[in-house]
Motif scaffolding. Structure first.
Motif, PDB file in Angstrom:
ATOM      1  N   GLY B 300      49.143 -50.699 -16.428  1.00  0.00           N
ATOM      2  CA  GLY B 300      49.482 -50.236 -17.773  1.00  0.00           C
ATOM      3  C   GLY B 300      48.312 -49.597 -18.486  1.00  0.00           C
ATOM      4  O   GLY B 300      47.181 -49.577 -17.986  1.00  0.00           O
ATOM      5  N   ILE B 301      48.597 -49.067 -19.663  1.00  0.00           N
ATOM      6  CA  ILE B 301      47.562 -48.395 -20.453  1.00  0.00           C
ATOM      7  C   ILE B 301      47.587 -48.968 -21.853  1.00  0.00           C
ATOM      8  O   ILE B 301      48.654 -49.186 -22.432  1.00  0.00           O
ATOM      9  CB  ILE B 301      47.819 -46.879 -20.492  1.00  0.00           C
ATOM     10  CG1 ILE B 301      47.662 -46.294 -19.091  1.00  0.00           C
ATOM     11  CG2 ILE B 301      46.887 -46.168 -21.450  1.00  0.00           C
ATOM     12  CD1 ILE B 301      48.527 -45.112 -18.844  1.00  0.00           C
ATOM     13  N   SER B 302      46.419 -49.209 -22.419  1.00  0.00           N
ATOM     14  CA  SER B 302      46.370 -49.807 -23.750  1.00  0.00           C
ATOM     15  C   SER B 302      46.792 -48.793 -24.799  1.00  0.00           C
ATOM     16  O   SER B 302      46.678 -47.589 -24.594  1.00  0.00           O
ATOM     17  CB  SER B 302      44.954 -50.299 -24.053  1.00  0.00           C
ATOM     18  OG  SER B 302      44.104 -49.183 -24.196  1.00  0.00           O
ATOM     19  N   GLN B 303      47.303 -49.288 -25.932  1.00  0.00           N
ATOM     20  CA  GLN B 303      47.718 -48.430 -27.046  1.00  0.00           C
ATOM     21  C   GLN B 303      46.581 -47.491 -27.462  1.00  0.00           C
ATOM     22  O   GLN B 303      46.804 -46.358 -27.848  1.00  0.00           O
ATOM     23  CB  GLN B 303      48.144 -49.290 -28.253  1.00  0.00           C
ATOM     24  CG  GLN B 303      49.414 -50.085 -27.999  1.00  0.00           C
ATOM     25  CD  GLN B 303      50.613 -49.204 -27.652  1.00  0.00           C
ATOM     26  OE1 GLN B 303      50.857 -48.198 -28.317  1.00  0.00           O
ATOM     27  NE2 GLN B 303      51.331 -49.545 -26.599  1.00  0.00           N
ATOM     28  N   LYS B 304      45.381 -47.995 -27.363  1.00  0.00           N
ATOM     29  CA  LYS B 304      44.201 -47.240 -27.779  1.00  0.00           C
ATOM     30  C   LYS B 304      44.051 -45.971 -26.925  1.00  0.00           C
ATOM     31  O   LYS B 304      43.674 -44.912 -27.414  1.00  0.00           O
ATOM     32  CB  LYS B 304      42.980 -48.166 -27.633  1.00  0.00           C
ATOM     33  CG  LYS B 304      41.657 -47.524 -27.923  1.00  0.00           C
ATOM     34  CD  LYS B 304      40.531 -48.540 -27.755  1.00  0.00           C
ATOM     35  CE  LYS B 304      40.263 -48.677 -26.297  1.00  0.00           C
ATOM     36  NZ  LYS B 304      39.189 -49.074 -25.627  1.00  0.00           N
ATOM     37  N   ASN B 305      44.344 -46.083 -25.635  1.00  0.00           N
ATOM     38  CA  ASN B 305      44.143 -44.953 -24.739  1.00  0.00           C
ATOM     39  C   ASN B 305      45.359 -44.025 -24.632  1.00  0.00           C
ATOM     40  O   ASN B 305      45.234 -42.890 -24.195  1.00  0.00           O
ATOM     41  CB  ASN B 305      43.786 -45.444 -23.335  1.00  0.00           C
ATOM     42  CG  ASN B 305      42.343 -45.899 -23.247  1.00  0.00           C
ATOM     43  OD1 ASN B 305      41.467 -45.313 -23.887  1.00  0.00           O
ATOM     44  ND2 ASN B 305      42.099 -46.951 -22.496  1.00  0.00           N
ATOM     45  N   LEU B 306      46.517 -44.548 -25.042  1.00  0.00           N
ATOM     46  CA  LEU B 306      47.767 -43.820 -24.864  1.00  0.00           C
ATOM     47  C   LEU B 306      47.765 -42.381 -25.422  1.00  0.00           C
ATOM     48  O   LEU B 306      48.230 -41.456 -24.756  1.00  0.00           O
ATOM     49  CB  LEU B 306      48.910 -44.634 -25.488  1.00  0.00           C
ATOM     50  CG  LEU B 306      50.268 -44.563 -24.794  1.00  0.00           C
ATOM     51  CD1 LEU B 306      50.163 -44.752 -23.294  1.00  0.00           C
ATOM     52  CD2 LEU B 306      51.200 -45.610 -25.390  1.00  0.00           C
ATOM     53  N   PRO B 307      47.212 -42.154 -26.630  1.00  0.00           N
ATOM     54  CA  PRO B 307      47.280 -40.797 -27.185  1.00  0.00           C
ATOM     55  C   PRO B 307      46.507 -39.758 -26.368  1.00  0.00           C
ATOM     56  O   PRO B 307      46.734 -38.560 -26.530  1.00  0.00           O
ATOM     57  CB  PRO B 307      46.656 -40.936 -28.574  1.00  0.00           C
ATOM     58  CG  PRO B 307      46.680 -42.385 -28.886  1.00  0.00           C
ATOM     59  CD  PRO B 307      46.617 -43.092 -27.575  1.00  0.00           C
ATOM     60  N   PHE B 308      45.581 -40.190 -25.530  1.00  0.00           N
ATOM     61  CA  PHE B 308      44.705 -39.231 -24.836  1.00  0.00           C
ATOM     62  C   PHE B 308      45.122 -38.963 -23.395  1.00  0.00           C
ATOM     63  O   PHE B 308      44.475 -38.213 -22.685  1.00  0.00           O
ATOM     64  CB  PHE B 308      43.258 -39.744 -24.847  1.00  0.00           C
ATOM     65  CG  PHE B 308      42.795 -40.131 -26.207  1.00  0.00           C
ATOM     66  CD1 PHE B 308      42.549 -39.148 -27.172  1.00  0.00           C
ATOM     67  CD2 PHE B 308      42.630 -41.457 -26.560  1.00  0.00           C
ATOM     68  CE1 PHE B 308      42.138 -39.498 -28.444  1.00  0.00           C
ATOM     69  CE2 PHE B 308      42.214 -41.825 -27.830  1.00  0.00           C
ATOM     70  CZ  PHE B 308      41.968 -40.846 -28.779  1.00  0.00           C
ATOM     71  N   ILE B 309      46.206 -39.610 -22.984  1.00  0.00           N
ATOM     72  CA  ILE B 309      46.513 -39.656 -21.565  1.00  0.00           C
ATOM     73  C   ILE B 309      46.833 -38.276 -20.970  1.00  0.00           C
ATOM     74  O   ILE B 309      46.596 -38.027 -19.805  1.00  0.00           O
ATOM     75  CB  ILE B 309      47.638 -40.704 -21.300  1.00  0.00           C
ATOM     76  CG1 ILE B 309      47.545 -41.225 -19.881  1.00  0.00           C
ATOM     77  CG2 ILE B 309      49.000 -40.158 -21.610  1.00  0.00           C
ATOM     78  CD1 ILE B 309      46.399 -42.157 -19.675  1.00  0.00           C
ATOM     79  N   PHE B 310      47.328 -37.353 -21.822  1.00  0.00           N
ATOM     80  CA  PHE B 310      47.618 -36.009 -21.313  1.00  0.00           C
ATOM     81  C   PHE B 310      46.467 -35.025 -21.568  1.00  0.00           C
ATOM     82  O   PHE B 310      46.609 -33.828 -21.350  1.00  0.00           O
ATOM     83  CB  PHE B 310      48.911 -35.466 -21.925  1.00  0.00           C
ATOM     84  CG  PHE B 310      50.142 -36.193 -21.458  1.00  0.00           C
ATOM     85  CD1 PHE B 310      50.632 -35.976 -20.170  1.00  0.00           C
ATOM     86  CD2 PHE B 310      50.805 -37.090 -22.279  1.00  0.00           C
ATOM     87  CE1 PHE B 310      51.762 -36.649 -19.722  1.00  0.00           C
ATOM     88  CE2 PHE B 310      51.938 -37.763 -21.836  1.00  0.00           C
ATOM     89  CZ  PHE B 310      52.413 -37.543 -20.559  1.00  0.00           C
ATOM     90  N   ASP B 311      45.336 -35.529 -22.065  1.00  0.00           N
ATOM     91  CA  ASP B 311      44.190 -34.646 -22.319  1.00  0.00           C
ATOM     92  C   ASP B 311      43.477 -34.297 -21.018  1.00  0.00           C
ATOM     93  O   ASP B 311      43.384 -35.126 -20.109  1.00  0.00           O
ATOM     94  CB  ASP B 311      43.180 -35.327 -23.258  1.00  0.00           C
ATOM     95  CG  ASP B 311      43.706 -35.387 -24.682  1.00  0.00           C
ATOM     96  OD1 ASP B 311      44.823 -34.880 -24.909  1.00  0.00           O
ATOM     97  OD2 ASP B 311      43.000 -35.943 -25.536  1.00  0.00           O
ATOM     98  N   GLU B 312      42.942 -33.068 -20.994  1.00  0.00           N
ATOM     99  CA  GLU B 312      42.219 -32.639 -19.792  1.00  0.00           C
ATOM    100  C   GLU B 312      40.979 -33.498 -19.575  1.00  0.00           C
ATOM    101  O   GLU B 312      40.234 -33.759 -20.517  1.00  0.00           O
ATOM    102  CB  GLU B 312      41.816 -31.172 -19.929  1.00  0.00           C
ATOM    103  CG  GLU B 312      42.999 -30.261 -19.727  1.00  0.00           C
ATOM    104  CD  GLU B 312      42.842 -28.932 -20.424  1.00  0.00           C
ATOM    105  OE1 GLU B 312      41.704 -28.443 -20.498  1.00  0.00           O
ATOM    106  OE2 GLU B 312      43.866 -28.398 -20.877  1.00  0.00           O
ATOM    107  N   PHE B 313      40.757 -33.904 -18.366  1.00  0.00           N
ATOM    108  CA  PHE B 313      39.591 -34.663 -17.914  1.00  0.00           C
ATOM    109  C   PHE B 313      39.502 -36.070 -18.501  1.00  0.00           C
ATOM    110  O   PHE B 313      38.512 -36.760 -18.346  1.00  0.00           O
ATOM    111  CB  PHE B 313      38.278 -33.906 -18.179  1.00  0.00           C
ATOM    112  CG  PHE B 313      38.213 -32.603 -17.458  1.00  0.00           C
ATOM    113  CD1 PHE B 313      38.097 -32.547 -16.082  1.00  0.00           C
ATOM    114  CD2 PHE B 313      38.303 -31.403 -18.153  1.00  0.00           C
ATOM    115  CE1 PHE B 313      38.054 -31.339 -15.407  1.00  0.00           C
ATOM    116  CE2 PHE B 313      38.263 -30.190 -17.491  1.00  0.00           C
ATOM    117  CZ  PHE B 313      38.135 -30.158 -16.111  1.00  0.00           C
TER     118      PHE B 313
END
Lengths: 130, 374
Positions: B300-313
């Motif tokens: 899984g992925i934490s809420q904190k990281n979720l918004p960036f998951i589709f960002d490049e690199f």
């Protein structure tokens, strides 16, 4: 018996040639190399190789295509099998492989760099048998 | 544009054709005439005019219809309407059909000259900008090709050396050396993959994808992808499941890139999973959309990281992700491909429980599938 088989590598990258040469020489093929279009054409006529390994982008973007075209439209030289080895993949928009572009690009086989030693030797043997 | 511009006059009145062509020929233009829409279109194909003067009221094909057909042949041909029944409405209608200017009859030779000059100037600019656009695209394409070659070549050479050394073609290698070179060779592989990913990214950006759209059997693409990933799943002791509710949804799209998306999502689901976990893929048809879900039972992925998951690199850095290598371009590429299909992708996730990617794609069987064909 491979000693009598002459393979010419045409590639502007000296280091690449060196590593490919090591693989081929392990099977005792006689290997020669040329690093640009002009000297390649000269060597082909001079030594009449049994097989050519051909890079595509050298000094000019299309050197490999040009060499291939010239050879395959020469009544004598067109018998020499050509294996193209290039670092440009079909993803770059240049689409070419004997399978999809036979009409425009009449090489006998095509592989991407880097190539596994066993794969290279297999392809070489196959082309020489023709 | 050739030095001498060609102007075609399409009007059923012979007096109009003669007077226009007299004025324009005297001014040094090559002039052609036609008496109705059909012969006008024929002349357009034959003479490839720069500018066409079109009468609105003619027997047979109407001027409005003719304007549309001219724009279909070449939108850069400048059409100027000449009419004795000039109204605002007809002017608006004509403009909507790509007419550039409107000249009410009767007009003086000077008015004709001004309108022609303006129209040809417009044509020159339109052609120039089309040419520039073409050159720009070509430059971008060449740039991508060159950069990828410059990046790939040295990496390929290094890898080739490793291959020669590991194969024993350059003398004996002891175990310790072999291990180190194998490790180095893995890094080079990752770099080569990064170059390929980046290349993929640039190509999707170039917007070339739509040209390759065709009806795609989604379940077929999914099963093929899962078949390919089976060895990886077995390796990681993860079970793959597919549930398509017995339907065969069809999307208007490009099979090769869709396969790439699902390869990415499913292999992520496998790589970030736990031993004995599952990756479940399901499809469901909704009104105009097909929903595809890829769920895993992984970290899984934490809420904190979720918004960036589709960002490049972007890559989640933790103890658990360290073992998985990747370029950080997989998800941005997937997103870009799905969006090029007029679809959407989102991720819901619970840390420690797993993640679900939900994709919506336009249904090709839907009522207005023409909308998606463009």
């Amino acid at each position: 018996m491979n000693k009598q088989t002459k393979i010419l590598i045409i590639d502007d990258d000296y280091n690449y040639v060196q590593s490919i040469r090591a693989i081929l020489e392990s099977k005792e093929y006689t290997v020669d190399a040329a690093h640009d279009r002009e000297s390649a054409m000269q060597k082909i006529v001079e030594i009449k190789p049994d097989l050519i390994l051909l890079d595509i982008m050298m000094d000019r973007l299309d050197d490999g295509f040009t060499i291939c075209y010239k050879l395959k439209h020469d009544s004598e030289l067109k018998k020499i099998p050509i294996l193209t080895i290039s670092a440009i993949t079909k993803k770059t928009g240049f689409k070419f492989s004997p399978a999809t572009d036979g009409e425009y690009f009449e090489a006998d086989d095509y592989v991407e760099k880097p190539i596994k030693a066993s794969d290279l030797l297999e392809r070489v043997e196959k082309l020489l048998k023709r | 544009m050739p030095e001498k511009a060609t102007i075609l006059v399409i009007d059923d009145e012979i007096a109009m054709r003669d007077s226009c062509s007299q004025v324009l020929t005297k001014d040094g233009f090559r002039t052609e005439t036609a008496e109705d829409g059909d012969s006008g279109l024929k002349k357009i194909r034959e003479t490839k005019p720069d500018l066409v003067l079109v009468d609105l009221k003619m027997p047979g094909m109407s001027g409005m219809e003719l304007l549309e057909k001219i724009a279909d042949i070449d939108p850069n041909i400048v059409s100027v309407v000449i009419t004795g029944y000039a109204t605002i409405e007809s002017a608006v209608e004509a403009m909507k059909r790509n007419a550039y200017d409107f000249l009410p009859k009767p007009f003086t030779p000077d008015q004709l000259r001004i309108v022609t000059k303006r129209g040809l100037e417009r044509r020159r600019l339109a052609l120039e900008s089309a040419q520039l656009q073409l050159e720009k695209e070509k430059m971008k394409e060449n740039f991508i090709t060159l950069v990828s070659h410059q990046l790939r070549s040295p990496l390929a050479s290094i890898q080739q050396y490793f291959e020669v050394i590991l194969g024993g073609f350059a003398g004996n290698v002891d175990r310790k050396q072999k291990e180190m070179i194998e490790q180095a060779s893995k890094y080079i592989d990752d770099l080569l993959r990064l170059v390929d990913d980046w290349l993929n990214m640039s190509r999707i950006e170039a917007g070339k994808l739509v040209e390759k759209f065709e009806p795609v059997d989604l379940v077929h693409v999914l099963s093929e992808t899962m078949e390919l990933l089976k060895p990886l799943a077995n390796d990681k002791k993860v079970t793959l499941e597919i549930n398509s509710h017995d339907s065969r949804p069809v999307v208007q799209g490009n099979a090769e890139t869709l396969k790439q998306v699902f390869t990415n999502l499913i292999s992520n689901g496998i790589n970030y999973n736990r031993e004995g976990g599952t990756v479940a893929v399901s499809t469901r048809e909704e009104d105009d959309y097909l929903a595809v879900e890829v769920s895993d039972t992984g970290i899984g992925i934490s809420q904190k990281n979720l918004p960036f998951i589709f960002d490049e690199f972007f890559r989640v850095k933790s103890q658990k992700t360290r073992a998985v290598t990747g370029s950080g371009l997989g998800l941005p590429i997937a997103k870009r491909i799905i969006e090029a299909h007029n679809g959407s992708i989102k991720l819901t996730s619970k840390l420690g429980k797993g993640s679900t990617f939900s994709i919506l794609l336009p249904n090709a069987k839907g009522k207005d599938k023409s909308r998606w064909k463009k």
